[in-house]
Design a protein around this motif. Structure first.
Motif, mmCIF file in Angstrom:
data_model
loop_
_atom_site.group_PDB
_atom_site.id
_atom_site.type_symbol
_atom_site.label_atom_id
_atom_site.label_comp_id
_atom_site.label_asym_id
_atom_site.label_seq_id
_atom_site.Cartn_x
_atom_site.Cartn_y
_atom_site.Cartn_z
ATOM 1 N N LYS A 45 18.173 37.185 20.641
ATOM 2 C CA LYS A 45 18.528 37.172 19.219
ATOM 3 C C LYS A 45 18.260 35.783 18.633
ATOM 4 C CE LYS A 45 22.348 38.146 16.116
ATOM 5 N NZ LYS A 45 23.752 38.511 16.000
ATOM 6 N N THR A 46 18.697 34.753 19.332
ATOM 7 C CA THR A 46 18.457 33.386 18.881
ATOM 8 C C THR A 46 16.972 33.066 18.886
ATOM 9 O OG1 THR A 46 20.587 32.751 19.808
ATOM 10 C CG2 THR A 46 19.044 30.990 19.315
ATOM 11 N N LEU A 47 16.270 33.509 19.913
ATOM 12 C CA LEU A 47 14.842 33.273 20.012
ATOM 13 C C LEU A 47 14.079 33.948 18.880
ATOM 14 C CD1 LEU A 47 12.691 31.936 21.772
ATOM 15 C CD2 LEU A 47 12.543 34.073 23.050
ATOM 16 N N PHE A 48 14.486 35.157 18.517
ATOM 17 C CA PHE A 48 13.843 35.867 17.414
ATOM 18 C C PHE A 48 13.994 35.091 16.111
ATOM 19 C CE2 PHE A 48 14.539 38.667 13.750
ATOM 20 C CZ PHE A 48 13.263 39.198 13.630
ATOM 21 N N TRP A 49 15.215 34.642 15.802
ATOM 22 C CA TRP A 49 15.431 33.917 14.550
ATOM 23 C C TRP A 49 14.727 32.568 14.566
ATOM 24 C CZ3 TRP A 49 16.415 36.578 10.595
ATOM 25 C CH2 TRP A 49 17.215 37.710 10.668
ATOM 26 N N SER A 50 14.644 31.939 15.715
ATOM 27 C CA SER A 50 13.912 30.669 15.815
ATOM 28 C C SER A 50 12.428 30.871 15.548
ATOM 29 C CB SER A 50 14.095 30.059 17.203
ATOM 30 O OG SER A 50 15.441 29.794 17.443
ATOM 31 N N LEU A 54 10.284 29.329 12.459
ATOM 32 C CA LEU A 54 9.073 28.571 12.737
ATOM 33 C C LEU A 54 7.880 29.151 12.003
ATOM 34 C CD1 LEU A 54 7.791 26.299 14.430
ATOM 35 C CD2 LEU A 54 7.409 28.010 16.206
ATOM 36 N N PHE A 55 7.762 30.482 11.992
ATOM 37 C CA PHE A 55 6.676 31.138 11.263
ATOM 38 C C PHE A 55 6.742 30.822 9.773
ATOM 39 C CE2 PHE A 55 5.319 34.849 8.766
ATOM 40 C CZ PHE A 55 3.973 34.879 9.106
ATOM 41 N N LEU A 56 7.929 30.877 9.187
ATOM 42 C CA LEU A 56 8.066 30.590 7.757
ATOM 43 C C LEU A 56 7.715 29.140 7.439
ATOM 44 C CD1 LEU A 56 11.324 32.556 6.903
ATOM 45 C CD2 LEU A 56 8.995 33.085 6.180
ATOM 46 N N ILE A 60 4.562 28.011 5.048
ATOM 47 C CA ILE A 60 4.758 27.192 3.846
ATOM 48 C C ILE A 60 3.905 25.932 3.922
ATOM 49 C CG2 ILE A 60 6.457 25.773 2.635
ATOM 50 C CD1 ILE A 60 8.516 27.996 3.293
ATOM 51 N N TRP A 61 3.874 25.264 5.078
ATOM 52 C CA TRP A 61 3.060 24.056 5.220
ATOM 53 C C TRP A 61 1.573 24.382 5.094
ATOM 54 C CZ3 TRP A 61 4.249 19.347 4.329
ATOM 55 C CH2 TRP A 61 5.538 18.899 4.535
ATOM 56 N N ALA A 62 1.152 25.540 5.589
ATOM 57 C CA ALA A 62 -0.250 25.927 5.460
ATOM 58 C C ALA A 62 -0.618 26.137 4.002
ATOM 59 C CB ALA A 62 -0.531 27.192 6.267
ATOM 60 N N ILE A 63 0.241 26.772 3.236
ATOM 61 C CA ILE A 63 -0.023 27.004 1.812
ATOM 62 C C ILE A 63 -0.082 25.672 1.059
ATOM 63 C CG2 ILE A 63 0.974 27.970 -0.310
ATOM 64 C CD1 ILE A 63 2.029 30.286 1.460
#
Length: 80
Positions: A45-50, A54-56, A60-63
């Protein structure tokens, strides 16, 4: 009662006891395996939210990077 039959009865009892000990050993291994699986399930559960966070952040940095770098690259392409 013959002495030979008493020896074979003792051997049978010993085999039964060893089989019981083997079953108890398997259950203790399964208890540890169950504990390990429970801990891993809690971590997923923690790994999924991490990973989602990270993906978000990376998106955002890519945009932002494309917005700042694209005009410079367009200018270089136009100049030639």
């Amino acid at each position: 009662i013959e002495m030979g039959s008493l020896g074979s009865i003792r051997v049978l009892r010993l085999c039964r006891l060893l089989r019981l000990l083997r079953i108890l050993k398997i259950f203790s291994v399964l208890k540890e395996l169950r504990r390990l699986i429970d801990m891993m399930a809690g971590c997923f559960k923690t790994l999924f939210w991490s990973c989602l966070l990270l993906f978000l952040v990376m998106t955002i940095w890519a945009i932002i990077s494309v917005e700042f770098i694209n005009p410079t690259i367009q200018q270089i392409v136009d100049e030639g």
